[in-house]
Design a protein around this motif. Structure first.
Motif, mmCIF file in Angstrom:
data_model
loop_
_atom_site.group_PDB
_atom_site.id
_atom_site.type_symbol
_atom_site.label_atom_id
_atom_site.label_comp_id
_atom_site.label_asym_id
_atom_site.label_seq_id
_atom_site.Cartn_x
_atom_site.Cartn_y
_atom_site.Cartn_z
ATOM 1 N N VAL A 52 -2.873 52.499 38.426
ATOM 2 C CA VAL A 52 -3.703 51.709 37.631
ATOM 3 C C VAL A 52 -4.158 52.943 36.558
ATOM 4 O O VAL A 52 -4.883 53.780 36.864
ATOM 5 N N ARG A 53 -3.676 52.542 35.408
ATOM 6 C CA ARG A 53 -4.009 53.505 34.312
ATOM 7 C C ARG A 53 -5.114 52.768 33.094
ATOM 8 O O ARG A 53 -4.637 51.543 32.522
ATOM 9 N N TYR A 54 -5.857 53.443 32.724
ATOM 10 C CA TYR A 54 -6.930 53.105 31.568
ATOM 11 C C TYR A 54 -6.149 53.409 30.336
ATOM 12 O O TYR A 54 -5.693 54.697 30.174
ATOM 13 N N ILE A 55 -6.004 52.429 29.482
ATOM 14 C CA ILE A 55 -5.355 52.825 28.071
ATOM 15 C C ILE A 55 -5.829 52.636 26.891
ATOM 16 O O ILE A 55 -5.487 53.214 25.966
ATOM 17 N N GLY A 56 -7.142 52.311 27.050
ATOM 18 C CA GLY A 56 -7.831 52.033 25.940
ATOM 19 C C GLY A 56 -8.853 50.998 25.828
ATOM 20 O O GLY A 56 -9.051 50.181 26.937
ATOM 21 N N GLU A 57 -9.641 50.843 24.652
ATOM 22 C CA GLU A 57 -10.612 49.827 24.447
ATOM 23 C C GLU A 57 -10.129 49.027 23.401
ATOM 24 O O GLU A 57 -10.362 49.341 22.190
ATOM 25 N N GLN A 58 -10.284 47.576 23.402
ATOM 26 C CA GLN A 58 -10.108 46.714 22.421
ATOM 27 C C GLN A 58 -11.315 46.757 21.393
ATOM 28 O O GLN A 58 -12.347 46.943 21.997
ATOM 29 N N GLY A 59 -11.077 46.336 20.171
ATOM 30 C CA GLY A 59 -12.011 46.343 19.096
ATOM 31 C C GLY A 59 -12.065 47.546 18.090
ATOM 32 O O GLY A 59 -12.897 47.465 17.311
ATOM 33 N N LYS A 60 -11.562 48.463 18.657
ATOM 34 C CA LYS A 60 -11.478 49.774 17.758
ATOM 35 C C LYS A 60 -10.783 49.626 16.506
ATOM 36 O O LYS A 60 -11.058 50.007 15.608
ATOM 37 N N ASN A 61 -9.398 49.034 16.692
ATOM 38 C CA ASN A 61 -8.671 48.969 15.387
ATOM 39 C C ASN A 61 -7.664 47.673 15.587
ATOM 40 O O ASN A 61 -6.426 47.798 15.927
ATOM 41 N N PRO A 62 -8.213 46.500 15.439
ATOM 42 C CA PRO A 62 -7.534 45.387 15.656
ATOM 43 C C PRO A 62 -6.517 44.926 14.626
ATOM 44 O O PRO A 62 -6.594 45.517 13.562
ATOM 45 N N PRO A 63 -5.185 44.360 15.076
ATOM 46 C CA PRO A 63 -4.458 44.175 14.136
ATOM 47 C C PRO A 63 -4.793 42.956 12.862
ATOM 48 O O PRO A 63 -5.745 42.267 13.241
ATOM 49 N N PRO A 64 -4.484 43.095 11.583
ATOM 50 C CA PRO A 64 -4.800 42.289 10.791
ATOM 51 C C PRO A 64 -4.252 40.965 10.862
ATOM 52 O O PRO A 64 -3.187 40.615 11.451
ATOM 53 N N ASN A 65 -5.035 39.906 10.168
ATOM 54 C CA ASN A 65 -4.627 38.663 10.210
ATOM 55 C C ASN A 65 -3.539 38.160 9.182
ATOM 56 O O ASN A 65 -3.652 39.130 8.032
ATOM 57 N N LEU A 66 -2.555 37.481 9.518
ATOM 58 C CA LEU A 66 -1.304 37.364 8.375
ATOM 59 C C LEU A 66 -1.856 36.285 7.497
ATOM 60 O O LEU A 66 -1.844 35.269 7.826
ATOM 61 N N GLN A 67 -2.019 36.809 6.161
ATOM 62 C CA GLN A 67 -2.524 35.770 4.865
ATOM 63 C C GLN A 67 -0.879 35.283 4.515
ATOM 64 O O GLN A 67 -0.165 35.949 4.701
ATOM 65 N N GLU A 68 -1.314 34.154 3.658
ATOM 66 C CA GLU A 68 -0.046 33.682 2.781
ATOM 67 C C GLU A 68 0.366 34.823 2.024
ATOM 68 O O GLU A 68 -0.344 35.627 1.253
ATOM 69 N N GLY A 69 1.662 35.259 1.857
ATOM 70 C CA GLY A 69 2.311 36.237 0.954
ATOM 71 C C GLY A 69 2.261 37.311 2.081
ATOM 72 O O GLY A 69 3.262 38.375 1.462
ATOM 73 N N ASP A 70 1.742 37.624 3.050
ATOM 74 C CA ASP A 70 2.001 38.739 3.890
ATOM 75 C C ASP A 70 3.132 38.526 4.821
ATOM 76 O O ASP A 70 3.850 39.430 5.424
ATOM 77 N N ILE A 71 3.478 37.299 5.070
ATOM 78 C CA ILE A 71 4.888 37.020 5.831
ATOM 79 C C ILE A 71 5.554 36.212 5.181
ATOM 80 O O ILE A 71 5.311 35.319 4.309
ATOM 81 N N ALA A 72 6.981 36.069 5.523
ATOM 82 C CA ALA A 72 8.055 35.273 5.132
ATOM 83 C C ALA A 72 8.875 34.465 6.022
ATOM 84 O O ALA A 72 9.268 35.525 7.170
ATOM 85 N N PHE A 73 9.013 33.300 6.221
ATOM 86 C CA PHE A 73 10.039 32.638 7.181
ATOM 87 C C PHE A 73 11.138 32.374 6.495
ATOM 88 O O PHE A 73 11.399 31.311 5.759
ATOM 89 N N LYS A 74 12.369 32.706 6.992
ATOM 90 C CA LYS A 74 13.626 32.498 6.360
ATOM 91 C C LYS A 74 14.536 31.490 7.238
ATOM 92 O O LYS A 74 14.879 31.946 8.392
ATOM 93 N N LEU A 75 14.712 29.949 6.899
ATOM 94 C CA LEU A 75 15.392 29.343 7.642
ATOM 95 C C LEU A 75 16.667 29.140 7.160
ATOM 96 O O LEU A 75 17.054 29.294 5.883
ATOM 97 N N ASN A 76 17.593 29.218 8.197
ATOM 98 C CA ASN A 76 19.221 28.901 7.804
ATOM 99 C C ASN A 76 19.885 27.961 8.964
ATOM 100 O O ASN A 76 19.723 28.393 10.004
ATOM 101 N N PRO A 77 20.233 26.610 8.284
ATOM 102 C CA PRO A 77 20.175 26.354 6.855
ATOM 103 C C PRO A 77 18.761 25.870 6.696
ATOM 104 O O PRO A 77 18.054 25.718 7.440
ATOM 105 N N SER A 78 18.606 25.941 5.314
ATOM 106 C CA SER A 78 17.246 25.550 4.802
ATOM 107 C C SER A 78 17.102 23.864 4.630
ATOM 108 O O SER A 78 16.016 23.684 4.631
ATOM 109 N N GLY A 79 18.206 23.375 4.534
ATOM 110 C CA GLY A 79 17.930 21.826 4.108
ATOM 111 C C GLY A 79 18.199 21.089 5.390
ATOM 112 O O GLY A 79 18.251 21.738 6.509
ATOM 113 N N TYR A 80 18.530 19.912 5.210
ATOM 114 C CA TYR A 80 18.991 18.784 6.511
ATOM 115 C C TYR A 80 19.959 19.292 6.994
ATOM 116 O O TYR A 80 21.026 19.630 6.407
ATOM 117 N N THR A 81 20.108 19.239 8.155
ATOM 118 C CA THR A 81 21.208 19.657 9.086
ATOM 119 C C THR A 81 21.251 19.116 10.453
ATOM 120 O O THR A 81 20.251 18.563 10.739
#
Length: 602
Positions: A125-154
């Motif tokens: 059992v190993r202590y590895i750290g404490e949450q809240g010190k350096n949390p990951p950012p929230n993903l805002q519009e423009g921060d992430i892209a979803f590329k669909l293939n195919p993109s149209g009806y299929t």
């Protein structure tokens, strides 16, 4: 003098300064980074961390005997470890408020209510750290892209690639298809149905940032619905345009792509297996609900509709049968294109260029055609249909219909058949009949009412002129033959004439020989008594050439048929409609005319 005793102002100031210095030293000792209070807090935290670790170790130690005794695999052991931790959490003891995260089948993580994170494996059992010190950012519009293939009806699966456009440091991208179960993103994610993809960042302490989403909503693997089809009019022939009203729909998400939908009429209900190349009738247009088509060959047909949606799913609908009859001629309308049949108490073929005379459309009573549409005023050339069954004895009825000059014997015929007719009987039987001119041929080569008959003509010239009336691929004219005259006699015999009296072809009637000026000849169609089955002047007026020739052994003769009115010194001469006359071959006579027939070509 008495001296005052007390603290001086300077001494007071010095005292205050000393007290402040002492106070500052005391506060720093209590609250500084290494102060008493800070050290006390740290000691408390370390104590809690140690307590949590110890509690987790105790749980693990308690399971080791089970692991050995039951020969548990690592995965089975870690599953029991997880269950034991969750049970301890539910008891609200040391681990109250903590939660368990399964990293993989051999690794657990426990996150306490304070945010302390412990990683548990089979051995430690190993202590590895404490949450809240350096949390990951929230993903805002423009921060992430979803590329669909195919993109149209299929109608296939869709793959989704995730790209984060910001520096994520040591954070990791996770994805989920339901917002609950998360996996590490490493390569494109495949979707077999419409769902939502969720994405987030997570750090090594299982802290998560805000979630970004993208709907997958263009997968359509459902075939379109069967089309609904109705036809009009109810009766269809080769001249009639068929209107098929077609409604196409799709319960899938993509909807019908009308411009890809096709149709074709075939003579079979067998499926075309959605093979687009076989739907040769044409494409639909946007919002088109009607198909208009004309089928030129009689038969039984089926309409095949290929419905295609925007995802390229296909459905074939077959509707039928529909019976397409051969187009019938219409009373009063000139026939065009091809000869057409007409049915009313029998069957007749109406040739191109002619129309059925209104009021004279009953075949059993003598159907009349004219080369003038709606010829109610009798201005056109007119002919009457004589139906001939394929069982008829197609020969001269010499014994039935008499020869006036018995010493003359038939030796042959003139060259009477028009070009394209090789055999009279075959052509007539094939068509089911022939047309006889309604009137004796008038001057100007016509068969019209009220025209003076063409007389003073030889049999040979009458034969030649008769062929000149009409010659085309649909109908050909000629001089009447003796067989055809006999067939006319069979058709009219015993029927009522224009005065209501029976018309007997072997019995002369004085009422049909009107006599009078010009040696008894009148304009055609003048005598109601000499009118039967819509044919005029079979017995009276002129005698009419037929195609037969003969001889008495000395002189050649040409034959003519029908009664006539001739002026002799002893008075007017009368005879029956069926009689065979002879005239010296090559002679012309004021009493001889001729009558045309029409051969209908099939």
């Amino acid at each position: 003098m008495k001296k005052n005793k007390g603290i001086t102002l300077i001494a007071l100031v010095i005292t205050i300064i000393v007290l402040l210095i002492l106070a500052g030293v005391s506060i720093a000792t209590l609250t500084g980074q290494n102060g008493i209070l800070s050290k006390a807090t740290t000691a408390e935290e370390e104590s809690k961390k140690a307590q949590y670790k110890e509690a987790l170790q105790i749980i693990g130690n308690g399971l080791r005997d089970e692991k050995i005794l039951e020969n548990l695999t690592v995965e089975e052991y870690m599953e029991r470890y997880k269950e034991a931790i969750e049970e301890e959490i539910s008891r609200k003891g040391t681990l109250e408020g903590a939660r368990v995260v399964v990293k993989n089948p051999t690794t657990l993580r426990v996150i306490t209510k304070e945010g302390y994170v412990y990683e548990i494996t089979e051995d430690e059992v190993r202590y590895i750290g404490e949450q809240g010190k350096n949390p990951p950012p929230n993903l805002q519009e423009g921060d992430i892209a979803f590329k669909l293939n195919p993109s149209g009806y299929t109608n296939t699966n869709v793959t989704v690639e995730i790209t984060v456009n910001i520096d994520i440091g040591k954070n990791m991208i996770q994805y989920s298809k339901d917002g609950t179960t998360w996996e590490k993103y490493s390569t494109a994610v495949t979707f077999e149905k419409n769902e939502t993809i969720y994405a987030r960042l997570i750090n090594e302490l299982d802290e998560i940032g805000g979630t970004a989403t993208k709907p997958i909503d263009k997968i359509d693997k459902e075939d379109p619905n069967q089309a609904t089809i109705s036809f009009s009019p109810a009766s269809i022939d080769t001249d009639t345009e068929i209107t098929a009203t077609v409604t196409q729909s799709d319960n899938g998400v993509s909807g019908v792509d009308m411009t890809k939908c096709k149709w074709v009429y075939t003579d079979s209900s067998t499926s075309l297996e959605k093979n687009e190349a076989k739907f040769t009738g044409g494409f639909f247009k946007e919002n088109q609900t009607e198909i208009k088509a004309k089928i030129t060959t009689p038969g039984t047909y089926y309409l095949h509709i290929l419905t295609v949606d925007k995802a390229k799913n296909k459905t074939e609908t077959v509707k039928g049968p529909i019976t397409v009859k051969k187009a019938m001629a219409k009373v009063g309308e000139i026939v065009t294109g091809e000869n057409k049949e007409y049915e009313k108490n029998g069957t007749a073929i109406i040739p191109v260029g002619f129309a059925i005379k209104p009021g004279c459309d009953d075949i059993s009573k003598g159907l009349v055609i004219s080369d003038v549409a709606n010829d109610t005023e009798d201005t056109g050339n007119q002919f009457v249909w004589i139906a001939v069954a394929d069982t008829v004895n197609y020969t001269n009825n010499v014994g039935k219909y008499p020869i006036y000059y018995t010493d003359v014997h038939t030796t042959g015929t003139v060259d009477y058949l028009p070009s394209g007719v090789t055999d009279e009987k075959t052509t007539v039987i094939s068509a089911g009949g022939f047309y006889i001119a309604r009137f004796e041929t008038g001057t100007g080569l016509v068969s019209k009412k009220g025209i003076w008959p063409w007389t003073n003509i030889t049999q040979a010239d009458a034969n030649s002129q008769a062929k000149n009336f009409i010659q085309n691929a649909h109908v050909k004219s000629a001089l009447v033959s003796g067989v055809q005259w006999d067939l006319v006699m069979d058709f009219v015999n015993g029927k009522k004439d224009g005065t209501g009296q029976p018309f007997y072809t072997n019995t002369p009637s004085t009422t049909r020989h009107i006599g009078g000026a010009n040696k008894g000849i009148r304009n055609s169609g003048s005598n109601a008594a000499d009118f039967v089955c819509n044919i005029y002047d079979l017995e009276g007026n002129c005698t009419e050439y037929s195609i037969e020739t003969g001889s008495n052994g000395t002189f050649p003769y040409g034959y003519s048929r029908g009664g006539c009115t001739e002026y002799y010194s002893e008075g007017w001469y009368r005879n029956m409609a069926s009689v065979r006359w002879t005239a010296t071959y090559g002679d012309k006579s004021w009493s001889h005319s001729f009558r045309m027939v029409l051969y209908v070509m099939k």
